[in-house]
Design an enzyme around this catalytic site. Sequence first.
Site, PDB file in Angstrom:
ATOM      1  N   GLU A 113      11.256   5.888 -16.342  1.00  0.00           N
ATOM      2  CA  GLU A 113      10.520   4.847 -15.609  1.00  0.00           C
ATOM      3  C   GLU A 113       9.891   5.453 -14.366  1.00  0.00           C
ATOM      4  O   GLU A 113      10.410   6.426 -13.826  1.00  0.00           O
ATOM      5  CB  GLU A 113      11.501   3.751 -15.141  1.00  0.00           C
ATOM      6  CG  GLU A 113      12.178   3.025 -16.255  1.00  0.00           C
ATOM      7  CD  GLU A 113      13.331   2.145 -15.764  1.00  0.00           C
ATOM      8  OE1 GLU A 113      13.583   2.086 -14.550  1.00  0.00           O
ATOM      9  OE2 GLU A 113      13.968   1.532 -16.629  1.00  0.00           O
ATOM     10  N   LYS A 115       9.337   5.696 -10.517  1.00  0.00           N
ATOM     11  CA  LYS A 115      10.165   5.318  -9.373  1.00  0.00           C
ATOM     12  C   LYS A 115       9.242   4.701  -8.328  1.00  0.00           C
ATOM     13  O   LYS A 115       8.474   5.395  -7.669  1.00  0.00           O
ATOM     14  CB  LYS A 115      10.887   6.535  -8.798  1.00  0.00           C
ATOM     15  CG  LYS A 115      11.903   6.157  -7.745  1.00  0.00           C
ATOM     16  CD  LYS A 115      12.760   7.355  -7.365  1.00  0.00           C
ATOM     17  CE  LYS A 115      13.903   6.944  -6.459  1.00  0.00           C
ATOM     18  NZ  LYS A 115      13.469   6.295  -5.229  1.00  0.00           N
ATOM     19  N   ASP A 117       7.953   3.046  -5.006  1.00  0.00           N
ATOM     20  CA  ASP A 117       8.326   3.338  -3.627  1.00  0.00           C
ATOM     21  C   ASP A 117       8.064   2.125  -2.739  1.00  0.00           C
ATOM     22  O   ASP A 117       7.076   2.058  -2.020  1.00  0.00           O
ATOM     23  CB  ASP A 117       7.515   4.554  -3.141  1.00  0.00           C
ATOM     24  CG  ASP A 117       8.054   5.114  -1.848  1.00  0.00           C
ATOM     25  OD1 ASP A 117       9.174   4.716  -1.451  1.00  0.00           O
ATOM     26  OD2 ASP A 117       7.363   5.941  -1.231  1.00  0.00           O
ATOM     27  N   TYR A 225      13.403  -3.509 -12.920  1.00  0.00           N
ATOM     28  CA  TYR A 225      13.852  -2.363 -13.706  1.00  0.00           C
ATOM     29  C   TYR A 225      15.348  -2.331 -13.997  1.00  0.00           C
ATOM     30  O   TYR A 225      15.870  -1.327 -14.440  1.00  0.00           O
ATOM     31  CB  TYR A 225      13.445  -1.062 -13.002  1.00  0.00           C
ATOM     32  CG  TYR A 225      13.738  -1.039 -11.513  1.00  0.00           C
ATOM     33  CD1 TYR A 225      15.033  -1.084 -11.031  1.00  0.00           C
ATOM     34  CD2 TYR A 225      12.699  -0.974 -10.598  1.00  0.00           C
ATOM     35  CE1 TYR A 225      15.301  -1.061  -9.691  1.00  0.00           C
ATOM     36  CE2 TYR A 225      12.954  -0.956  -9.234  1.00  0.00           C
ATOM     37  CZ  TYR A 225      14.265  -0.994  -8.788  1.00  0.00           C
ATOM     38  OH  TYR A 225      14.523  -0.983  -7.455  1.00  0.00           O
ATOM     39  N   LYS A 312      12.290  13.361  -7.931  1.00  0.00           N
ATOM     40  CA  LYS A 312      11.301  13.032  -6.895  1.00  0.00           C
ATOM     41  C   LYS A 312      10.219  14.107  -6.839  1.00  0.00           C
ATOM     42  O   LYS A 312      10.521  15.305  -6.803  1.00  0.00           O
ATOM     43  CB  LYS A 312      11.986  12.921  -5.534  1.00  0.00           C
ATOM     44  CG  LYS A 312      13.023  11.799  -5.507  1.00  0.00           C
ATOM     45  CD  LYS A 312      12.687  10.741  -4.505  1.00  0.00           C
ATOM     46  CE  LYS A 312      13.423  10.831  -3.253  1.00  0.00           C
ATOM     47  NZ  LYS A 312      13.210   9.911  -2.232  1.00  0.00           N
ATOM     48  N   CYS A 406     -18.931   7.514  23.959  1.00  0.00           N
ATOM     49  CA  CYS A 406     -18.991   6.754  22.712  1.00  0.00           C
ATOM     50  C   CYS A 406     -20.102   7.277  21.793  1.00  0.00           C
ATOM     51  O   CYS A 406     -21.252   7.410  22.229  1.00  0.00           O
ATOM     52  CB  CYS A 406     -19.233   5.284  23.045  1.00  0.00           C
ATOM     53  SG  CYS A 406     -19.426   4.274  21.564  1.00  0.00           S
ATOM     54  N   CYS A 409     -22.880   4.313  21.576  1.00  0.00           N
ATOM     55  CA  CYS A 409     -23.702   3.816  22.696  1.00  0.00           C
ATOM     56  C   CYS A 409     -23.706   4.755  23.897  1.00  0.00           C
ATOM     57  O   CYS A 409     -24.374   4.480  24.889  1.00  0.00           O
ATOM     58  CB  CYS A 409     -23.228   2.422  23.115  1.00  0.00           C
ATOM     59  SG  CYS A 409     -21.632   2.442  23.936  1.00  0.00           S
ATOM     60  N   CYS A 424     -14.079   2.606  23.980  1.00  0.00           N
ATOM     61  CA  CYS A 424     -15.394   2.505  24.585  1.00  0.00           C
ATOM     62  C   CYS A 424     -15.387   1.173  25.349  1.00  0.00           C
ATOM     63  O   CYS A 424     -15.192   0.125  24.752  1.00  0.00           O
ATOM     64  CB  CYS A 424     -16.475   2.492  23.505  1.00  0.00           C
ATOM     65  SG  CYS A 424     -18.058   1.912  24.154  1.00  0.00           S
ATOM     66  N   CYS A 430     -22.189  -2.302  22.875  1.00  0.00           N
ATOM     67  CA  CYS A 430     -21.943  -1.268  21.863  1.00  0.00           C
ATOM     68  C   CYS A 430     -22.000  -1.933  20.474  1.00  0.00           C
ATOM     69  O   CYS A 430     -21.188  -2.812  20.165  1.00  0.00           O
ATOM     70  CB  CYS A 430     -20.574  -0.654  22.145  1.00  0.00           C
ATOM     71  SG  CYS A 430     -20.101   0.640  21.014  1.00  0.00           S
TER      72      CYS A 430
HETATM   73  S1  IVH Z   1      17.433   1.873 -10.891  1.00  0.00           S
HETATM   74  C1  IVH Z   1      21.989   1.903 -10.121  1.00  0.00           C
HETATM   75  N1  IVH Z   1      14.877   2.166 -11.395  1.00  0.00           N
HETATM   76  O1  IVH Z   1      15.109   3.693  -6.066  1.00  0.00           O
HETATM   77  C2  IVH Z   1      20.555   2.202 -10.269  1.00  0.00           C
HETATM   78  N2  IVH Z   1      15.567   2.220  -9.115  1.00  0.00           N
HETATM   79  O2  IVH Z   1      17.350   5.534  -5.117  1.00  0.00           O
HETATM   80  C3  IVH Z   1      19.679   1.199  -9.655  1.00  0.00           C
HETATM   81  N3  IVH Z   1      13.721   2.468  -7.530  1.00  0.00           N
HETATM   82  O3  IVH Z   1      17.402   1.421  -4.708  1.00  0.00           O
HETATM   83  C4  IVH Z   1      18.301   1.624  -9.407  1.00  0.00           C
HETATM   84  N4  IVH Z   1      12.088   2.511  -9.008  1.00  0.00           N
HETATM   85  O4  IVH Z   1      14.937   0.772  -4.753  1.00  0.00           O
HETATM   86  C5  IVH Z   1      15.818   2.113 -10.429  1.00  0.00           C
HETATM   87  N5  IVH Z   1      12.637   2.346 -12.007  1.00  0.00           N
HETATM   88  C6  IVH Z   1      13.578   2.301 -11.057  1.00  0.00           C
HETATM   89  C7  IVH Z   1      13.260   2.400  -9.683  1.00  0.00           C
HETATM   90  C8  IVH Z   1      14.296   2.362  -8.749  1.00  0.00           C
HETATM   91  C9  IVH Z   1      12.392   2.552  -7.722  1.00  0.00           C
HETATM   92  C10 IVH Z   1      14.375   2.507  -6.202  1.00  0.00           C
HETATM   93  C11 IVH Z   1      15.340   1.394  -5.935  1.00  0.00           C
HETATM   94  C12 IVH Z   1      16.659   2.038  -5.716  1.00  0.00           C
HETATM   95  C13 IVH Z   1      16.290   3.423  -5.355  1.00  0.00           C
HETATM   96  C14 IVH Z   1      17.391   4.356  -5.791  1.00  0.00           C
END
Ligand code: IVH
Length: 668
Positions: A113, A115, A117, A225, A312, A406, A409, A424, A430
């Site tokens: 999946e 991740k 942010d 997720y 990551k 500026c 102007c 400015c 301006c």
């Molecule tokens: S699973 C026990 N799946 O990453 C596992 N987390 O470092 C529960 N996150 O707190 C998390 N995408 O905020 C999971 N596809 C994904 C995710 C995900 C982002 C974040 C989430 C979590 C942190 C873990």
Amino acid sequence: MTKENIQKRIEELRTQLNEHNYNYYVRSQPIISDYEFDMLLKELEKLEAENPEFYDSNSPTQRVGSDLNKEFEQVKHQYSMLSLSNSYSEEELRDFDQKIRKLTDQKFEYVCELKYDGTSISLRYKNGMLDKAITRGDGTFGDDVTSNVKTIRSIPLKLKGSGYPEEFEIRGEILLPFAEFDRINQEREELGEALFANPRNAASGTLKSQKSSVVAERKLDAYFYYLLGENLPNDGHFENLQETAQWGFKISPDTEKCTNIDEVIAFIRKWHDKRFDLPVATDGIVIKVNSLKLQQYLGFTAKSPRWAIAYKYKAEQAATILLSVSYQVGRTGAVTPVANLEPVLLAGTTVKRASLHNADIIKSLDLHLGDTVFVEKGGEIIPKIVGADQASRHPMALPVDFIKSCPECGTALIRKEGEAAHYCPNEDGCPPQIKGKMEHFISRKAMNIDGLGAETIDLLYTENLIRNIADLYELKKEQISRLERLGDKSADRILKSLEESKQVPFEKVLFALGIRYVGETVAKILANRLINIENIEKASLEELTAIDEIGGRIAESVQLYFSNPENQKLVERLKEKGLQMQLNEESLANRSDKLNGLSIIISGTFEKNSRDDLKKMIEQNGGKNVSSISKNTSYMLAGNNIGPSKLEKAEKLNIPIISEDDFLKMID
Ligand code: IVH
């Protein structure tokens, strides 16, 4: 290392990590990258594992960070919200795979999946209805942010279809899409407010906003997720997620099943650049064992599941040449430097420009023209310069000197003490400032003039038809309809809307004037306290700062605005045109001084009024809303479901606790 040195290093790491945790979770302003943080944490974990005599239950390795916010009710998670262990190389992923294979002979699948942010959220559903939304908090207790979460349109409040368990939890990530992040920051910049560092901070800041209306305006999104509960439909995590999509949840369309670690690695490589085409921020890939039975068998360590790992991506960097720096002037006159770069490919897109923010940043990077600079794409769309290569610098290279006047102007720029931005000061002469002020005036939250936009303002300005906001009210139909791309219909619409804007309430007119630091909230406070524009115009610094929430910076700015004869003339003209320059009768009737000088904390949920309405009543009656209890709090306005710690504190400090009815009587 001697034992003594090891102990010293452990202490050092704990102090540093605690500080970074504070910056990240409490201030929402991290000063190091996630990668750097993880490296420090890994070093500490290793030292602690090798030297168990230095164990400390309060070590940063023993917790998953805390984002508790005092202003929300705290709720215990039914299932702790753990984090994932992180990895940064394919080798670490192969180790992860090997570890699992050692524990089982079964054939199994992985789920890969993205991740996301943002900020994590746990939703509880009962009988198909959203019951509670809780932030991660410290993993055991989180903040109840249900009312805020309910404003997020992609989150179902009532489930679709059937077949969902009677009770379950679903976890996911709340995100602020890049486009929305840019829009909000632009708005904040124009209002002279601090900018959000990245979409993640903006999302978590928004989610914990005290006003759900603010949350509703910022278009947050969410991907889910992780499904938790007793009677889940399938043994496969992937299959369960697909099922939740039938119930109305937004799940990532990019999740894939893999049968071995090579396929996982191929997935990771595929998304290395492709992730930048997504509308939201991602910082890696999460790999999970698909079978719930196998997940259960593998179990958890104290902090994270053994059946999942995060990979990551390192922030992408590229080297290029700094060609020049240009400067943009905003509505408030703030001057923003932008680096023009030799085009370079970075994470799938060609980068030609990078934001430099202000003179201090240019100075701290010690930038010289022609430098080889390193650009990085982090959580933002616009890449930033993270360093310059001093070694390859030409000996005659000229340092980047922030401009003195500026670019629009020619007026000499000023920089106020304690502020990062240069301005400015030529407010009324301006062009980008004049046009910017008009755009702000007509915007939705201000006068909300239909049919007028930045382009039309630009046209009207270029055609010499308007020089300030009052001129808008003198426009004639023929003047508008003969403009390019406009016609009779548009002209009618604009004139009608301008006419209607004469009914827009005073606090919005005050906001629309575009006085620096007078945002929506401050405008409301000023209007409520001082009733009309004349009182605001003649208020002394002392009178202004005597109003709660009006500090010296705002007061000075208000005075500066009204001391300018051009602005006085402008306000006079707007008054003549018929704009609202005082509170309307309804607001006046609801207004009193009954709560003058009282600080009130609202806690819990209420039966007759929403928390927002109660807050408004406190303001209208001269009181002050406070968000944490101290000995200076006058009353606690208590509803249902108050956290026990809050009540205890109020009782300890002898703060009188009043009910909703008591309060309504007080202001009656
Ligand atoms: S699973 C026990 N799946 O990453 C596992 N987390 O470092 C529960 N996150 O707190 C998390 N995408 O905020 C999971 N596809 C994904 C995710 C995900 C982002 C974040 C989430 C979590 C942190 C873990």
